[in-house]
Design a protein around this motif. Structure first.
Motif, mmCIF file in Angstrom:
data_model
loop_
_atom_site.group_PDB
_atom_site.id
_atom_site.type_symbol
_atom_site.label_atom_id
_atom_site.label_comp_id
_atom_site.label_asym_id
_atom_site.label_seq_id
_atom_site.Cartn_x
_atom_site.Cartn_y
_atom_site.Cartn_z
ATOM 1 N N SER A 1 0.816 -1.218 0.000
ATOM 2 C CA SER A 1 0.000 0.000 0.000
ATOM 3 C C SER A 1 0.848 1.266 0.000
ATOM 4 N N GLU A 2 2.150 1.128 0.304
ATOM 5 C CA GLU A 2 3.048 2.281 0.364
ATOM 6 C C GLU A 2 4.330 1.928 -0.387
ATOM 7 N N HIS B 1 7.003 9.212 -3.518
ATOM 8 C CA HIS B 1 6.494 8.343 -2.453
ATOM 9 C C HIS B 1 4.984 8.219 -2.641
ATOM 10 N N PHE C 1 1.267 6.545 -1.813
ATOM 11 C CA PHE C 1 0.383 5.856 -0.873
ATOM 12 C C PHE C 1 -0.830 5.413 -1.700
#
Length: 215
Positions: free
Chosen positions: A129-130, A162, A164
Protein backbone atom coordinates in the motif's frame (compact mmCIF):
# COMPACT_ATOMS: atom_id res chain seq x y z
CA UNK A 1 56.97 -70.05 77.18
CA UNK A 2 53.67 -68.90 78.52
CA UNK A 3 54.93 -65.41 79.08
CA UNK A 4 56.09 -65.14 75.48
CA UNK A 5 52.81 -66.34 74.10
CA UNK A 6 50.86 -64.01 76.35
CA UNK A 7 52.97 -61.07 75.22
CA UNK A 8 52.27 -61.59 71.53
CA UNK A 9 48.54 -60.81 71.69
CA UNK A 10 49.28 -57.69 73.64
CA UNK A 11 51.81 -56.57 71.02
CA UNK A 12 49.37 -57.36 68.19
CA UNK A 13 46.69 -55.28 69.81
CA UNK A 14 49.16 -52.49 70.27
CA UNK A 15 50.13 -52.56 66.61
CA UNK A 16 46.47 -52.67 65.53
CA UNK A 17 45.65 -49.66 67.70
CA UNK A 18 48.57 -47.74 66.29
CA UNK A 19 47.51 -48.53 62.70
CA UNK A 20 43.95 -47.43 63.48
CA UNK A 21 45.23 -44.16 64.92
CA UNK A 22 47.21 -43.49 61.74
CA UNK A 23 44.21 -44.42 59.58
CA UNK A 24 41.89 -42.11 61.51
CA UNK A 25 44.15 -39.19 60.58
CA UNK A 26 43.56 -39.81 56.84
CA UNK A 27 39.92 -40.85 57.17
CA UNK A 28 38.51 -37.35 56.49
CA UNK A 29 40.63 -37.09 53.33
CA UNK A 30 39.46 -40.50 52.17
CA UNK A 31 35.82 -39.57 52.80
CA UNK A 32 36.23 -36.32 50.85
CA UNK A 33 37.74 -38.27 47.96
CA UNK A 34 34.81 -40.70 47.96
CA UNK A 35 32.31 -37.82 48.00
CA UNK A 36 34.16 -36.08 45.14
CA UNK A 37 34.11 -39.27 43.06
CA UNK A 38 30.41 -39.71 43.76
CA UNK A 39 29.67 -36.13 42.75
CA UNK A 40 31.66 -36.56 39.53
CA UNK A 41 29.78 -39.76 38.71
CA UNK A 42 26.41 -38.07 39.28
CA UNK A 43 27.41 -35.12 37.09
CA UNK A 44 28.48 -37.47 34.29
CA UNK A 45 25.32 -39.58 34.42
CA UNK A 46 22.62 -36.98 35.15
CA UNK A 47 20.71 -36.03 31.94
CA UNK A 48 21.41 -32.43 31.02
CA UNK A 49 18.53 -30.06 30.36
CA UNK A 50 18.18 -28.69 26.85
CA UNK A 51 19.56 -25.17 26.56
CA UNK A 52 16.97 -22.82 25.09
CA UNK A 53 18.66 -20.16 22.98
CA UNK A 54 17.28 -16.66 23.07
CA UNK A 55 15.70 -15.70 19.75
CA UNK A 56 18.08 -13.78 17.56
CA UNK A 57 16.94 -10.39 16.28
CA UNK A 58 16.33 -10.39 12.51
CA UNK A 59 19.11 -8.95 10.39
CA UNK A 60 18.91 -6.77 7.33
CA UNK A 61 19.69 -9.69 5.03
CA UNK A 62 17.09 -10.86 2.50
CA UNK A 63 15.30 -14.06 3.46
CA UNK A 64 13.43 -14.30 0.14
CA UNK A 65 14.55 -13.41 -3.40
CA UNK A 66 12.34 -13.50 -6.50
CA UNK A 67 13.47 -12.92 -10.07
CA UNK A 68 11.38 -12.08 -13.11
CA UNK A 69 8.26 -12.12 -10.97
CA UNK A 70 4.66 -10.91 -11.19
CA UNK A 71 2.41 -10.62 -8.13
CA UNK A 72 -1.30 -9.77 -8.22
CA UNK A 73 -3.65 -8.82 -5.39
CA UNK A 74 -7.44 -8.81 -5.43
CA UNK A 75 -10.13 -7.09 -3.36
CA UNK A 76 -12.75 -9.08 -1.37
CA UNK A 77 -15.05 -9.07 -4.42
CA UNK A 78 -12.36 -10.74 -6.54
CA UNK A 79 -11.53 -7.67 -8.64
CA UNK A 80 -7.90 -6.97 -9.52
CA UNK A 81 -6.55 -4.40 -7.07
CA UNK A 82 -2.84 -4.23 -7.94
CA UNK A 83 -0.16 -5.94 -9.96
CA UNK A 84 3.59 -5.73 -9.43
CA UNK A 85 6.27 -6.75 -11.94
CA UNK A 86 10.01 -6.55 -11.42
CA UNK A 87 13.39 -7.84 -12.45
CA UNK A 88 14.25 -8.89 -8.89
CA UNK A 89 12.66 -8.50 -5.46
CA UNK A 90 14.22 -9.00 -2.02
CA UNK A 91 12.31 -9.27 1.27
CA UNK A 92 14.02 -7.98 4.43
CA UNK A 93 12.65 -9.54 7.65
CA UNK A 94 13.86 -6.84 10.05
CA UNK A 95 11.79 -4.11 8.38
CA UNK A 96 9.23 -6.36 6.62
CA UNK A 97 9.84 -4.45 3.39
CA UNK A 98 10.41 -5.50 -0.21
CA UNK A 99 13.04 -3.91 -2.45
CA UNK A 100 12.35 -4.24 -6.18
CA UNK A 101 14.65 -3.65 -9.14
CA UNK A 102 13.05 -2.11 -12.25
CA UNK A 103 9.52 -2.21 -10.84
CA UNK A 104 6.29 -1.70 -12.72
CA UNK A 105 3.28 -1.32 -10.45
CA UNK A 106 -0.36 -1.08 -11.57
CA UNK A 107 -3.10 -0.13 -9.13
CA UNK A 108 -6.87 0.22 -9.70
CA UNK A 109 -9.22 2.00 -7.32
CA UNK A 110 -12.93 1.28 -6.83
CA UNK A 111 -13.90 3.87 -9.47
CA UNK A 112 -11.69 2.28 -12.12
CA UNK A 113 -8.93 4.90 -12.14
CA UNK A 114 -5.59 3.35 -13.07
CA UNK A 115 -2.24 4.31 -11.52
CA UNK A 116 0.99 3.02 -13.06
CA UNK A 117 4.35 3.52 -11.35
CA UNK A 118 7.82 2.77 -12.70
CA UNK A 119 11.37 3.51 -11.49
CA UNK A 120 14.85 2.08 -11.33
CA UNK A 121 14.19 0.83 -7.81
CA UNK A 122 11.26 0.64 -5.41
CA UNK A 123 10.86 0.00 -1.68
CA UNK A 124 7.45 -1.32 -0.65
CA UNK A 125 5.88 -2.12 2.70
CA UNK A 126 4.53 -5.61 3.38
CA UNK A 127 1.06 -5.17 1.84
CA UNK A 128 2.14 -2.96 -1.09
CA UNK A 129 0.00 0.00 0.00
CA UNK A 130 3.05 2.28 0.36
CA UNK A 131 5.80 2.42 -2.26
CA UNK A 132 8.90 4.61 -2.46
CA UNK A 133 10.28 5.04 -5.99
CA UNK A 134 13.93 5.92 -6.66
CA UNK A 135 15.63 6.93 -9.93
CA UNK A 136 13.66 8.10 -12.99
CA UNK A 137 10.43 7.65 -11.07
CA UNK A 138 7.21 8.09 -13.05
CA UNK A 139 3.67 7.82 -11.70
CA UNK A 140 0.89 8.09 -14.26
CA UNK A 141 -2.70 8.41 -13.12
CA UNK A 142 -5.43 7.84 -15.67
CA UNK A 143 -8.87 8.86 -14.36
CA UNK A 144 -11.87 6.69 -15.09
CA UNK A 145 -13.87 7.77 -18.14
CA UNK A 146 -16.59 10.33 -17.35
CA UNK A 147 -19.73 10.33 -19.50
CA UNK A 148 -18.13 7.87 -21.87
CA UNK A 149 -15.23 10.22 -22.57
CA UNK A 150 -11.63 9.46 -21.61
CA UNK A 151 -9.77 12.09 -19.62
CA UNK A 152 -6.12 13.05 -20.02
CA UNK A 153 -3.73 11.22 -17.69
CA UNK A 154 -1.68 13.10 -15.11
CA UNK A 155 2.06 12.33 -15.05
CA UNK A 156 4.36 12.87 -12.07
CA UNK A 157 8.11 12.61 -12.71
CA UNK A 158 11.13 12.95 -10.45
CA UNK A 159 14.14 11.28 -8.92
CA UNK A 160 12.06 10.32 -5.87
CA UNK A 161 8.31 9.80 -5.46
CA UNK A 162 6.49 8.34 -2.45
CA UNK A 163 3.14 6.80 -3.34
CA UNK A 164 0.38 5.86 -0.87
CA UNK A 165 -1.78 3.74 -3.16
CA UNK A 166 -4.76 3.04 -0.88
CA UNK A 167 -4.95 6.68 0.28
CA UNK A 168 -4.35 7.90 -3.32
CA UNK A 169 -1.62 10.29 -2.19
CA UNK A 170 1.73 11.15 -3.72
CA UNK A 171 4.49 13.17 -2.03
CA UNK A 172 8.10 14.10 -2.72
CA UNK A 173 10.72 16.27 -1.05
CA UNK A 174 12.72 16.51 -4.28
CA UNK A 175 12.11 18.37 -7.58
CA UNK A 176 9.19 17.04 -9.58
CA UNK A 177 7.51 17.66 -12.91
CA UNK A 178 3.80 17.38 -13.64
CA UNK A 179 2.38 16.79 -17.08
CA UNK A 180 -1.21 16.77 -18.27
CA UNK A 181 -1.53 16.82 -21.99
CA UNK A 182 0.65 19.74 -23.17
CA UNK A 183 0.61 21.47 -19.77
CA UNK A 184 3.80 21.42 -17.69
CA UNK A 185 4.46 22.33 -14.04
CA UNK A 186 7.64 21.96 -11.97
CA UNK A 187 8.45 22.49 -8.30
CA UNK A 188 10.94 21.62 -5.60
CA UNK A 189 8.50 19.46 -3.63
CA UNK A 190 5.07 17.95 -4.07
CA UNK A 191 1.98 16.97 -2.11
CA UNK A 192 -0.89 15.47 -4.07
CA UNK A 193 -4.16 14.19 -2.58
CA UNK A 194 -6.41 12.76 -5.26
CA UNK A 195 -9.38 12.02 -2.97
CA UNK A 196 -9.59 15.63 -1.73
CA UNK A 197 -8.45 17.04 -5.11
CA UNK A 198 -5.57 18.99 -3.58
CA UNK A 199 -2.22 19.51 -5.31
CA UNK A 200 0.55 21.57 -3.70
CA UNK A 201 3.85 22.49 -5.37
CA UNK A 202 6.42 24.35 -3.31
CA UNK A 203 9.80 25.99 -3.88
CA UNK A 204 10.69 27.27 -7.34
CA UNK A 205 7.38 26.65 -9.06
CA UNK A 206 7.02 27.16 -12.80
CA UNK A 207 4.19 26.30 -15.13
CA UNK A 208 3.29 26.30 -18.80
CA UNK A 209 -0.34 25.99 -19.89
CA UNK A 210 -0.88 25.20 -23.54
CA UNK A 211 -3.38 27.28 -25.51
CA UNK A 212 -6.74 25.59 -25.89
CA UNK A 213 -8.40 25.40 -29.25
CA UNK A 214 -11.35 27.75 -29.45
CA UNK A 215 -10.04 29.62 -26.33
Amino acid sequence: MSATVAGRPRRAWSLLGSAWDRLSVYLPIILMGVIALGTYWLARNTPSLAVVEAPRPPTHDPDTIMRGFSVKTFDPAGRLKSEVHGKEARHFPDTDTVEIDQPRIRSLNAQGALTVATAQRALSNADGSEVQLFGNAVVTRTPAAAGGQARAPLDFRGDFLHAFLDAERLVSNKPVELRRGDDRFTGDSLQYDNINRVLVLEGRVRGTIAARQGG
